[in-house]
Design a protein around this motif. Structure first.
Motif, PDB file in Angstrom:
ATOM      1  N   THR A 139       0.685  -0.927   0.134  1.00 56.93           N
ATOM      2  CA  THR A 139       0.101  -0.062   0.036  1.00 56.93           C
ATOM      3  C   THR A 139       0.909   1.344  -0.091  1.00 56.93           C
ATOM      4  O   THR A 139       0.242   2.367  -0.181  1.00 56.93           O
ATOM      5  CB  THR A 139      -0.983   0.040   1.237  1.00 56.93           C
ATOM      6  OG1 THR A 139      -0.172  -0.098   2.341  1.00 56.93           O
ATOM      7  CG2 THR A 139      -1.893  -1.273   0.968  1.00 56.93           C
ATOM      8  N   GLN A 140       2.188   1.280   0.348  1.00 51.71           N
ATOM      9  CA  GLN A 140       3.187   2.266   0.282  1.00 51.71           C
ATOM     10  C   GLN A 140       3.641   2.638  -1.150  1.00 51.71           C
ATOM     11  O   GLN A 140       3.815   3.722  -1.299  1.00 51.71           O
ATOM     12  CB  GLN A 140       4.264   2.041   1.215  1.00 51.71           C
ATOM     13  CG  GLN A 140       3.755   1.960   2.533  1.00 51.71           C
ATOM     14  CD  GLN A 140       5.111   1.668   3.552  1.00 51.71           C
ATOM     15  OE1 GLN A 140       6.181   1.365   2.908  1.00 51.71           O
ATOM     16  NE2 GLN A 140       4.817   2.172   4.910  1.00 51.71           N
ATOM     17  N   THR A 141       3.733   1.589  -1.862  1.00 47.26           N
ATOM     18  CA  THR A 141       4.154   1.642  -3.385  1.00 47.26           C
ATOM     19  C   THR A 141       3.550   1.554  -4.489  1.00 47.26           C
ATOM     20  O   THR A 141       3.492   1.966  -5.610  1.00 47.26           O
ATOM     21  CB  THR A 141       5.826   0.799  -3.399  1.00 47.26           C
ATOM     22  OG1 THR A 141       5.090  -0.542  -3.431  1.00 47.26           O
ATOM     23  CG2 THR A 141       6.705   0.954  -2.289  1.00 47.26           C
ATOM     24  N   GLY A 142       2.160   0.628  -4.031  1.00 49.43           N
ATOM     25  CA  GLY A 142       1.459   0.369  -5.015  1.00 49.43           C
ATOM     26  C   GLY A 142       1.805  -0.999  -5.832  1.00 49.43           C
ATOM     27  O   GLY A 142       1.150  -1.323  -6.975  1.00 49.43           O
ATOM     28  N   GLN A 143       3.105  -1.615  -5.544  1.00 49.91           N
ATOM     29  CA  GLN A 143       3.371  -2.752  -6.262  1.00 49.91           C
ATOM     30  C   GLN A 143       2.807  -3.900  -5.736  1.00 49.91           C
ATOM     31  O   GLN A 143       2.354  -4.229  -4.687  1.00 49.91           O
ATOM     32  CB  GLN A 143       5.022  -2.757  -6.059  1.00 49.91           C
ATOM     33  CG  GLN A 143       5.708  -2.102  -7.072  1.00 49.91           C
ATOM     34  CD  GLN A 143       7.074  -2.176  -7.272  1.00 49.91           C
ATOM     35  OE1 GLN A 143       7.864  -2.389  -6.184  1.00 49.91           O
ATOM     36  NE2 GLN A 143       7.594  -2.210  -8.424  1.00 49.91           N
ATOM     37  N   ILE A 144       2.689  -4.854  -6.445  1.00 47.75           N
ATOM     38  CA  ILE A 144       2.359  -6.254  -6.235  1.00 47.75           C
ATOM     39  C   ILE A 144       3.880  -7.246  -5.892  1.00 47.75           C
ATOM     40  O   ILE A 144       4.488  -6.968  -6.559  1.00 47.75           O
ATOM     41  CB  ILE A 144       1.648  -6.935  -7.312  1.00 47.75           C
ATOM     42  CG1 ILE A 144       0.330  -5.915  -7.461  1.00 47.75           C
ATOM     43  CG2 ILE A 144       1.132  -8.351  -6.979  1.00 47.75           C
ATOM     44  CD1 ILE A 144      -0.478  -6.348  -8.823  1.00 47.75           C
ATOM     45  N   SER A 196       7.005  -6.300  -7.805  1.00 45.69           N
ATOM     46  CA  SER A 196       8.368  -5.886  -7.351  1.00 45.69           C
ATOM     47  C   SER A 196       9.325  -7.256  -7.471  1.00 45.69           C
ATOM     48  O   SER A 196       8.857  -8.491  -7.599  1.00 45.69           O
ATOM     49  CB  SER A 196       8.366  -5.679  -5.537  1.00 45.69           C
ATOM     50  OG  SER A 196       9.563  -5.832  -5.324  1.00 45.69           O
ATOM     51  N   ASP A 197      10.424  -7.052  -7.644  1.00 48.27           N
ATOM     52  CA  ASP A 197      11.495  -8.084  -7.499  1.00 48.27           C
ATOM     53  C   ASP A 197      11.257  -9.009  -6.225  1.00 48.27           C
ATOM     54  O   ASP A 197      11.920  -9.998  -6.165  1.00 48.27           O
ATOM     55  CB  ASP A 197      12.828  -7.571  -7.642  1.00 48.27           C
ATOM     56  CG  ASP A 197      13.060  -7.333  -9.174  1.00 48.27           C
ATOM     57  OD1 ASP A 197      12.273  -7.981 -10.116  1.00 48.27           O
ATOM     58  OD2 ASP A 197      13.920  -6.332  -9.351  1.00 48.27           O
ATOM     59  N   LEU A 198      10.860  -8.145  -5.216  1.00 52.18           N
ATOM     60  CA  LEU A 198      11.022  -8.743  -3.643  1.00 52.18           C
ATOM     61  C   LEU A 198       9.655  -9.681  -3.476  1.00 52.18           C
ATOM     62  O   LEU A 198       8.563  -9.069  -3.654  1.00 52.18           O
ATOM     63  CB  LEU A 198      10.920  -7.504  -2.914  1.00 52.18           C
ATOM     64  CG  LEU A 198      11.191  -8.115  -1.203  1.00 52.18           C
ATOM     65  CD1 LEU A 198      12.673  -8.633  -1.052  1.00 52.18           C
ATOM     66  CD2 LEU A 198      10.921  -6.859  -0.286  1.00 52.18           C
ATOM     67  N   GLY A 199       9.725 -10.637  -3.398  1.00 48.26           N
ATOM     68  CA  GLY A 199       8.685 -11.773  -3.188  1.00 48.26           C
ATOM     69  C   GLY A 199       8.925 -12.204  -1.891  1.00 48.26           C
ATOM     70  O   GLY A 199      10.008 -11.912  -0.925  1.00 48.26           O
ATOM     71  N   TYR A 200       7.923 -12.972  -1.361  1.00 51.30           N
ATOM     72  CA  TYR A 200       8.002 -13.562   0.084  1.00 51.30           C
ATOM     73  C   TYR A 200       7.694 -14.852   0.219  1.00 51.30           C
ATOM     74  O   TYR A 200       6.478 -15.288  -0.473  1.00 51.30           O
ATOM     75  CB  TYR A 200       6.887 -12.488   1.005  1.00 51.30           C
ATOM     76  CG  TYR A 200       7.414 -11.272   1.133  1.00 51.30           C
ATOM     77  CD1 TYR A 200       8.332 -10.855   2.016  1.00 51.30           C
ATOM     78  CD2 TYR A 200       6.758 -10.226   0.160  1.00 51.30           C
ATOM     79  CE1 TYR A 200       8.536  -9.461   2.260  1.00 51.30           C
ATOM     80  CE2 TYR A 200       7.342  -8.868   0.373  1.00 51.30           C
ATOM     81  CZ  TYR A 200       8.038  -8.342   1.425  1.00 51.30           C
ATOM     82  OH  TYR A 200       8.521  -7.143   1.609  1.00 51.30           O
ATOM     83  N   PHE A 201       8.199 -15.540   1.121  1.00 53.83           N
ATOM     84  CA  PHE A 201       7.662 -17.217   1.352  1.00 53.83           C
ATOM     85  C   PHE A 201       7.347 -17.036   2.775  1.00 53.83           C
ATOM     86  O   PHE A 201       8.085 -16.635   4.007  1.00 53.83           O
ATOM     87  CB  PHE A 201       9.053 -17.845   1.357  1.00 53.83           C
ATOM     88  CG  PHE A 201       9.626 -18.210  -0.172  1.00 53.83           C
ATOM     89  CD1 PHE A 201       9.042 -19.374  -0.676  1.00 53.83           C
ATOM     90  CD2 PHE A 201      10.440 -17.253  -0.650  1.00 53.83           C
ATOM     91  CE1 PHE A 201       9.376 -19.506  -1.977  1.00 53.83           C
ATOM     92  CE2 PHE A 201      11.011 -17.657  -2.023  1.00 53.83           C
ATOM     93  CZ  PHE A 201      10.618 -18.618  -2.641  1.00 53.83           C
ATOM     94  N   VAL A 202       6.167 -17.491   2.925  1.00 52.47           N
ATOM     95  CA  VAL A 202       5.296 -17.715   4.090  1.00 52.47           C
ATOM     96  C   VAL A 202       5.661 -19.029   4.726  1.00 52.47           C
ATOM     97  O   VAL A 202       4.922 -19.717   4.009  1.00 52.47           O
ATOM     98  CB  VAL A 202       3.926 -17.055   4.282  1.00 52.47           C
ATOM     99  CG1 VAL A 202       3.349 -17.304   5.563  1.00 52.47           C
ATOM    100  CG2 VAL A 202       3.808 -15.813   3.626  1.00 52.47           C
ATOM    101  N   TYR A 203       6.333 -19.294   5.722  1.00 54.82           N
ATOM    102  CA  TYR A 203       6.678 -20.517   6.365  1.00 54.82           C
ATOM    103  C   TYR A 203       5.971 -20.993   7.608  1.00 54.82           C
ATOM    104  O   TYR A 203       5.745 -20.028   8.478  1.00 54.82           O
ATOM    105  CB  TYR A 203       8.134 -20.552   6.673  1.00 54.82           C
ATOM    106  CG  TYR A 203       8.838 -21.230   5.423  1.00 54.82           C
ATOM    107  CD1 TYR A 203       9.013 -22.867   5.448  1.00 54.82           C
ATOM    108  CD2 TYR A 203       9.679 -20.621   4.631  1.00 54.82           C
ATOM    109  CE1 TYR A 203       9.717 -23.315   4.395  1.00 54.82           C
ATOM    110  CE2 TYR A 203      10.273 -21.148   3.576  1.00 54.82           C
ATOM    111  CZ  TYR A 203      10.165 -22.545   3.440  1.00 54.82           C
ATOM    112  OH  TYR A 203      10.971 -23.144   2.504  1.00 54.82           O
TER     113      TYR A 203
END
Length: 299
Positions: A139-144, A196-203
């Protein structure tokens, strides 16, 4: 021939065994691309000759945790964050809402139409895709940001002596997880999304050390398992994806004989390929019965 109807016309979709000259995009999941990276011999047998690798039982426990984590996100989708994300300093991230999200999570039918998660790479006419677990909106950058749900149980072989450590992406076999994220970021971006290049792994990591058991509910028909949670950021590298598509296209068109199977550890197959090793050892013995597999010489 595969992908050709009885009347001699082309099939509506080009999938399974590669058929040279077929006008429709050749559907290739991110899992099949991973197969190519790991063992070109097995990839050739499956995609060129139609010899499928042995199936392993589905990881239904992992699938269940994926489903439940997505349901958690669905409860606040498009409106708010989740306590887990807030606890990691990511309160500005909320589950992304889109009319085609359910299709994007469907890996079995990824190539059906453009409402599913795929992209046609025109230079090779390969339709690449798969099924994402989730997307979150910054919500800060608008990126997915692409989000992948993972579950594990560290130290399950020695539950009494193993200290539970935070989940990480350090284990060699988890390179395939990184490849998956790389591909999904690349596909989403090619579809015109601001990703975004930044992805997230939720473990979620199953706890067992110092736990008395699972039958702790007053209702004897229920059992409970505890999980530690963690969110791991990962900077995607998409630079290898397109060159690999060109390499695969050339391979499918021009590789006439089965290449060697991967039997030793490589960067993309840190433990080698078990199916590749089995086939190589079997062929060696069939060609010369006096041969022995490498493990037999160690006895």
């Amino acid at each position: 021939m595969p992908n050709i109807k009885k009347d001699g016309s082309w099939s509506l979709r080009h999938r399974g065994v590669y058929t040279p000259g077929h006008p429709e995009p050749y559907e290739l999941s991110r899992g099949r691309i991973e197969n190519f990276l790991k063992c070109k011999g097995l990839f050739w047998l499956e995609q060129v000759k139609g010899v499928k690798q042995p199936k392993t039982p589905s990881f239904t426990m992992n699938t269940t945790t994926d489903v439940l984590l997505k349901r958690d996100a669905d409860q606040v989708r498009g409106r708010a964050t989740l306590p887990l994300w807030e606890s990691h300093g990511l309160g500005h991230m909320i589950p992304y809402e889109h009319e085609h999200l359910e299709n994007w999570t469907n890996s079995l039918h990824f190539g059906l139409n453009d409402t599913f998660f795929n992209y046609v790479h025109e230079p090779t006419n390969i339709k690449i895709g798969g099924g994402i677990d989730d997307m979150f909106l910054n919500t800060q950058t608008g990126q997915i940001h692409i989000v992948d749900y993972k579950s594990e149980a560290q130290g399950a072989d020695w539950p009494d002596s193993t200290e539970i450590k935070p989940s990480s992406l350090d284990a060699p076999h988890k390179i395939s997880y990184k490849h998956q994220m790389d591909i999904y970021v690349w596909v989403a971006r090619k579809r015109g999304m601001d990703v975004s290049d930044l992805g997230y792994f939720v473990y979620v990591n199953a706890w067992h050390k110092d736990r008395k058991g699972m039958l702790i509910d007053d209702d004897p028909s229920k059992a409970w398992m505890e999980f530690a949670t963690n969110i791991i950021p990962y900077e995607a590298d998409t630079s290898w994806v397109e060159p690999t598509l060109f390499e695969i296209k050339n391979f499918l068109e021009n590789q006439k004989a089965c290449p060697e199977f991967t039997t030793k550890p490589t960067e993309n197959a840190p433990y080698g390929s078990e199916n590749g090793r089995f086939l190589m050892e079997a062929l060696n013995i069939l060609n010369d019965p006096t041969n022995k597999p490498e493990w037999a010489h160690k006895r």
